[in-house]
Design a protein around this motif. Structure first.
Motif, PDB file in Angstrom:
ATOM      1  N   ALA A  65      -9.801  64.945   2.679  1.00 15.73           N
ATOM      2  CA  ALA A  65      -8.634  65.244   3.486  1.00 15.73           C
ATOM      3  C   ALA A  65      -8.380  64.287   4.763  1.00 15.73           C
ATOM      4  O   ALA A  65      -7.390  63.845   5.318  1.00 15.73           O
ATOM      5  CB  ALA A  65      -8.610  66.489   4.102  1.00 15.73           C
ATOM      6  N   VAL A  66      -9.735  64.121   5.340  1.00 19.55           N
ATOM      7  CA  VAL A  66      -9.699  63.323   6.677  1.00 19.55           C
ATOM      8  C   VAL A  66      -9.398  61.666   6.058  1.00 19.55           C
ATOM      9  O   VAL A  66      -8.510  60.907   6.775  1.00 19.55           O
ATOM     10  CB  VAL A  66     -11.395  63.089   6.987  1.00 19.55           C
ATOM     11  CG1 VAL A  66     -11.465  61.878   7.961  1.00 19.55           C
ATOM     12  CG2 VAL A  66     -11.479  64.501   7.843  1.00 19.55           C
ATOM     13  N   ARG A  67      -9.826  61.146   4.981  1.00 14.02           N
ATOM     14  CA  ARG A  67      -9.442  60.012   4.729  1.00 14.02           C
ATOM     15  C   ARG A  67      -7.609  59.748   4.310  1.00 14.02           C
ATOM     16  O   ARG A  67      -7.389  58.732   4.572  1.00 14.02           O
ATOM     17  CB  ARG A  67     -10.200  59.631   3.363  1.00 14.02           C
ATOM     18  CG  ARG A  67     -11.875  59.066   3.621  1.00 14.02           C
ATOM     19  CD  ARG A  67     -12.437  58.374   2.535  1.00 14.02           C
ATOM     20  NE  ARG A  67     -12.404  59.115   1.229  1.00 14.02           N
ATOM     21  CZ  ARG A  67     -13.406  60.171   0.795  1.00 14.02           C
ATOM     22  NH1 ARG A  67     -14.493  60.280   1.929  1.00 14.02           N
ATOM     23  NH2 ARG A  67     -13.627  60.974  -0.144  1.00 14.02           N
ATOM     24  N   PHE A  68      -7.054  60.868   3.626  1.00 17.82           N
ATOM     25  CA  PHE A  68      -5.779  60.962   3.459  1.00 17.82           C
ATOM     26  C   PHE A  68      -5.097  60.753   4.766  1.00 17.82           C
ATOM     27  O   PHE A  68      -4.009  59.997   4.867  1.00 17.82           O
ATOM     28  CB  PHE A  68      -5.560  62.288   2.850  1.00 17.82           C
ATOM     29  CG  PHE A  68      -3.862  62.535   2.559  1.00 17.82           C
ATOM     30  CD1 PHE A  68      -3.262  62.066   1.576  1.00 17.82           C
ATOM     31  CD2 PHE A  68      -3.340  63.067   3.683  1.00 17.82           C
ATOM     32  CE1 PHE A  68      -1.887  62.156   1.433  1.00 17.82           C
ATOM     33  CE2 PHE A  68      -2.020  63.281   3.629  1.00 17.82           C
ATOM     34  CZ  PHE A  68      -1.483  62.494   2.348  1.00 17.82           C
ATOM     35  N   CYS A  69      -5.457  61.579   5.852  1.00  9.64           N
ATOM     36  CA  CYS A  69      -4.905  61.444   7.283  1.00  9.64           C
ATOM     37  C   CYS A  69      -4.844  60.038   7.530  1.00  9.64           C
ATOM     38  O   CYS A  69      -3.989  59.491   8.112  1.00  9.64           O
ATOM     39  CB  CYS A  69      -5.526  62.177   8.081  1.00  9.64           C
ATOM     40  SG  CYS A  69      -5.381  64.034   7.973  1.00  9.64           S
ATOM     41  N   ASP A  70      -5.953  59.353   7.517  1.00 19.25           N
ATOM     42  CA  ASP A  70      -5.887  57.944   8.084  1.00 19.25           C
ATOM     43  C   ASP A  70      -5.070  57.130   7.123  1.00 19.25           C
ATOM     44  O   ASP A  70      -4.611  55.877   7.469  1.00 19.25           O
ATOM     45  CB  ASP A  70      -7.449  57.310   8.101  1.00 19.25           C
ATOM     46  CG  ASP A  70      -8.233  57.619   9.265  1.00 19.25           C
ATOM     47  OD1 ASP A  70      -7.594  58.393  10.151  1.00 19.25           O
ATOM     48  OD2 ASP A  70      -9.288  57.344   9.387  1.00 19.25           O
ATOM     49  N   ALA A  71      -5.262  57.342   5.860  1.00 19.47           N
ATOM     50  CA  ALA A  71      -4.456  56.245   4.848  1.00 19.47           C
ATOM     51  C   ALA A  71      -2.817  56.765   5.132  1.00 19.47           C
ATOM     52  O   ALA A  71      -1.904  55.799   5.097  1.00 19.47           O
ATOM     53  CB  ALA A  71      -4.763  56.744   3.268  1.00 19.47           C
ATOM     54  N   LEU A  72      -2.430  58.007   5.345  1.00 23.70           N
ATOM     55  CA  LEU A  72      -1.019  57.997   5.878  1.00 23.70           C
ATOM     56  C   LEU A  72      -0.595  57.535   6.966  1.00 23.70           C
ATOM     57  O   LEU A  72       0.341  56.845   7.284  1.00 23.70           O
ATOM     58  CB  LEU A  72      -0.691  59.641   5.697  1.00 23.70           C
ATOM     59  CG  LEU A  72       0.682  60.149   6.070  1.00 23.70           C
ATOM     60  CD1 LEU A  72       1.685  59.420   4.755  1.00 23.70           C
ATOM     61  CD2 LEU A  72       0.672  61.541   6.221  1.00 23.70           C
ATOM     62  N   SER A  73      -1.553  57.400   7.911  1.00 21.76           N
ATOM     63  CA  SER A  73      -1.315  57.013   9.320  1.00 21.76           C
ATOM     64  C   SER A  73      -1.193  55.321   9.284  1.00 21.76           C
ATOM     65  O   SER A  73      -0.188  54.879   9.873  1.00 21.76           O
ATOM     66  CB  SER A  73      -2.407  57.424  10.307  1.00 21.76           C
ATOM     67  OG  SER A  73      -2.642  58.555  10.486  1.00 21.76           O
ATOM     68  N   ALA A  74      -2.133  54.811   8.272  1.00 17.40           N
ATOM     69  CA  ALA A  74      -1.929  53.421   8.141  1.00 17.40           C
ATOM     70  C   ALA A  74      -0.494  52.946   7.404  1.00 17.40           C
ATOM     71  O   ALA A  74       0.121  52.010   7.695  1.00 17.40           O
ATOM     72  CB  ALA A  74      -3.114  52.856   7.182  1.00 17.40           C
ATOM     73  N   ARG A  75      -0.003  53.850   6.604  1.00 13.95           N
ATOM     74  CA  ARG A  75       1.166  53.728   5.595  1.00 13.95           C
ATOM     75  C   ARG A  75       2.455  53.555   6.487  1.00 13.95           C
ATOM     76  O   ARG A  75       3.342  52.997   6.535  1.00 13.95           O
ATOM     77  CB  ARG A  75       1.271  54.617   4.510  1.00 13.95           C
ATOM     78  CG  ARG A  75       2.428  54.176   3.488  1.00 13.95           C
ATOM     79  CD  ARG A  75       2.385  55.280   2.499  1.00 13.95           C
ATOM     80  NE  ARG A  75       3.316  56.431   2.916  1.00 13.95           N
ATOM     81  CZ  ARG A  75       3.774  57.368   1.888  1.00 13.95           C
ATOM     82  NH1 ARG A  75       3.847  57.074   0.364  1.00 13.95           N
ATOM     83  NH2 ARG A  75       4.388  58.463   2.371  1.00 13.95           N
ATOM     84  N   GLU A  76       2.242  54.655   7.677  1.00 14.28           N
ATOM     85  CA  GLU A  76       3.561  54.759   8.548  1.00 14.28           C
ATOM     86  C   GLU A  76       3.235  53.820   9.779  1.00 14.28           C
ATOM     87  O   GLU A  76       4.009  54.262  10.897  1.00 14.28           O
ATOM     88  CB  GLU A  76       3.460  56.224   8.912  1.00 14.28           C
ATOM     89  CG  GLU A  76       3.894  56.788   7.581  1.00 14.28           C
ATOM     90  CD  GLU A  76       4.196  58.359   7.884  1.00 14.28           C
ATOM     91  OE1 GLU A  76       4.575  58.783   8.941  1.00 14.28           O
ATOM     92  OE2 GLU A  76       4.581  59.067   6.780  1.00 14.28           O
ATOM     93  N   GLY A  77       2.274  53.349   9.962  1.00 14.51           N
ATOM     94  CA  GLY A  77       1.930  52.240  11.076  1.00 14.51           C
ATOM     95  C   GLY A  77       1.563  53.172  12.465  1.00 14.51           C
ATOM     96  O   GLY A  77       1.983  52.484  13.719  1.00 14.51           O
ATOM     97  N   LEU A  78       0.941  54.008  12.357  1.00 12.85           N
ATOM     98  CA  LEU A  78       0.285  54.890  13.347  1.00 12.85           C
ATOM     99  C   LEU A  78      -1.094  54.182  13.473  1.00 12.85           C
ATOM    100  O   LEU A  78      -1.838  54.040  12.519  1.00 12.85           O
ATOM    101  CB  LEU A  78       0.464  56.085  12.903  1.00 12.85           C
ATOM    102  CG  LEU A  78       1.754  56.690  13.005  1.00 12.85           C
ATOM    103  CD1 LEU A  78       1.886  58.302  12.303  1.00 12.85           C
ATOM    104  CD2 LEU A  78       2.965  56.548  13.974  1.00 12.85           C
ATOM    105  N   SER A  79      -1.592  54.782  14.654  1.00 14.51           N
ATOM    106  CA  SER A  79      -2.889  54.494  14.900  1.00 14.51           C
ATOM    107  C   SER A  79      -3.999  55.626  14.144  1.00 14.51           C
ATOM    108  O   SER A  79      -3.694  56.891  14.574  1.00 14.51           O
ATOM    109  CB  SER A  79      -3.259  54.725  16.322  1.00 14.51           C
ATOM    110  OG  SER A  79      -2.634  53.740  17.225  1.00 14.51           O
ATOM    111  N   PRO A  89     -16.943  61.260  10.210  1.00 13.96           N
ATOM    112  CA  PRO A  89     -16.133  60.670  10.956  1.00 13.96           C
ATOM    113  C   PRO A  89     -16.081  61.151  12.246  1.00 13.96           C
ATOM    114  O   PRO A  89     -16.410  62.045  12.907  1.00 13.96           O
ATOM    115  CB  PRO A  89     -14.877  61.413  10.275  1.00 13.96           C
ATOM    116  CG  PRO A  89     -15.352  61.844   8.956  1.00 13.96           C
ATOM    117  CD  PRO A  89     -17.104  62.242   8.918  1.00 13.96           C
ATOM    118  N   GLU A  90     -15.608  60.125  13.349  1.00 10.62           N
ATOM    119  CA  GLU A  90     -15.358  60.549  14.693  1.00 10.62           C
ATOM    120  C   GLU A  90     -13.915  60.485  15.052  1.00 10.62           C
ATOM    121  O   GLU A  90     -13.126  59.560  14.437  1.00 10.62           O
ATOM    122  CB  GLU A  90     -15.773  59.663  15.578  1.00 10.62           C
ATOM    123  CG  GLU A  90     -17.449  59.443  15.394  1.00 10.62           C
ATOM    124  CD  GLU A  90     -18.046  58.207  16.266  1.00 10.62           C
ATOM    125  OE1 GLU A  90     -17.192  57.444  16.867  1.00 10.62           O
ATOM    126  OE2 GLU A  90     -19.132  58.364  16.537  1.00 10.62           O
TER     127      GLU A  90
END
Length: 214
Positions: A65-79, A89-90
């Motif tokens: 779930a944590v990795r999904f959050c980062d992947a979706l952020s990257a897809r949408e240009g978010l930090s 994870p930190e």
């Protein structure tokens, strides 16, 4: 995403008979749990045992779930909200990307200003053992709470960011909300459950949160 207002929430744990109060700032929270369709769009995977685009994704570990959050952020240009280290994870609390809600944020959002165990009659707001036919249902099919959030109780348990009790359970993370196979007493705003961050369970999913600017 729905903007959840700031507030104060008192959490409690039946096992330790402990309670504590947390102030929460405004944040964003998705109206429904992450669906299988969205999860597959982002990761290319569909791990769930039940199949359906609008069904909540389940069988996803906390780490996934944590990795999904980062992947979706990257897809949408978010930090990205998380940085993976050797110790796990930190969380970068200044990032505007997607993340898991804290336990306090989850309960504050679930209650939506109410003080009872549930934000409405259980059969109207949640899929649980008594009405689910012992199966998963599409996200958003029950009546939302006053802030427009669906399935905060029932259907799937939801991962939260927090460690449950590090002195007793180590790295186990908090689960909230109750699921489609749970009796009515588990589908209450205050109920806490725990699981190891690597475990995948067929009644556990997650919901997205975001830190708002300012």
């Amino acid at each position: 995403m729905i903007e959840v207002p700031a507030g104060r929430v008192t959490l409690s744990d039946r096992r330790t008979e402990r309670s504590w109060t947390v102030d929460v700032r405004p944040y964003g929270l998705s109206a429904v749990p992450v669906t299988q369709e969205l999860y597959e769009q982002v990761t290319g995977e569909r791990p769930s045992s039940a199949r359906g685009d609008r069904l909540p994704v389940e069988g996803v570990s906390w780490q996934e779930a944590v990795r999904f959050c980062d992947a979706l952020s990257a897809r949408e240009g978010l930090s990205p909200a998380y940085r993976v280290t050797a110790d796990g994870p930190e969380w970068d609390r200044t990032a505007d990307g997607y993340r898991l809600p804290t336990e306090a944020e989850w309960e504050h959002a679930c209650r939506a200003g109410t003080t009872e165990a549930r934000y409405g009659p259980l059969d109207e707001i949640a899929w649980h053992r008594g009405n689910s036919g012992e199966r998963l249902h599409e996200a958003g099919g029950r009546r939302p709470n006053a802030w427009g959030l669906h399935d905060m109780l029932g259907n799937v348990w939801e991962w939260c960011w927090d460690v449950y009790d590090p002195e007793v359970y180590g790295s186990y993370r908090v689960l909230r909300g109750g699921g489609w196979f749970d009796e009515h007493w588990s589908c209450r705003a205050s109920v806490r459950r725990r699981s190891h961050p690597t475990l995948r369970i067929d009644d556990v999913g997650f919901r997205l949160a975001r830190t708002l600017p300012g």
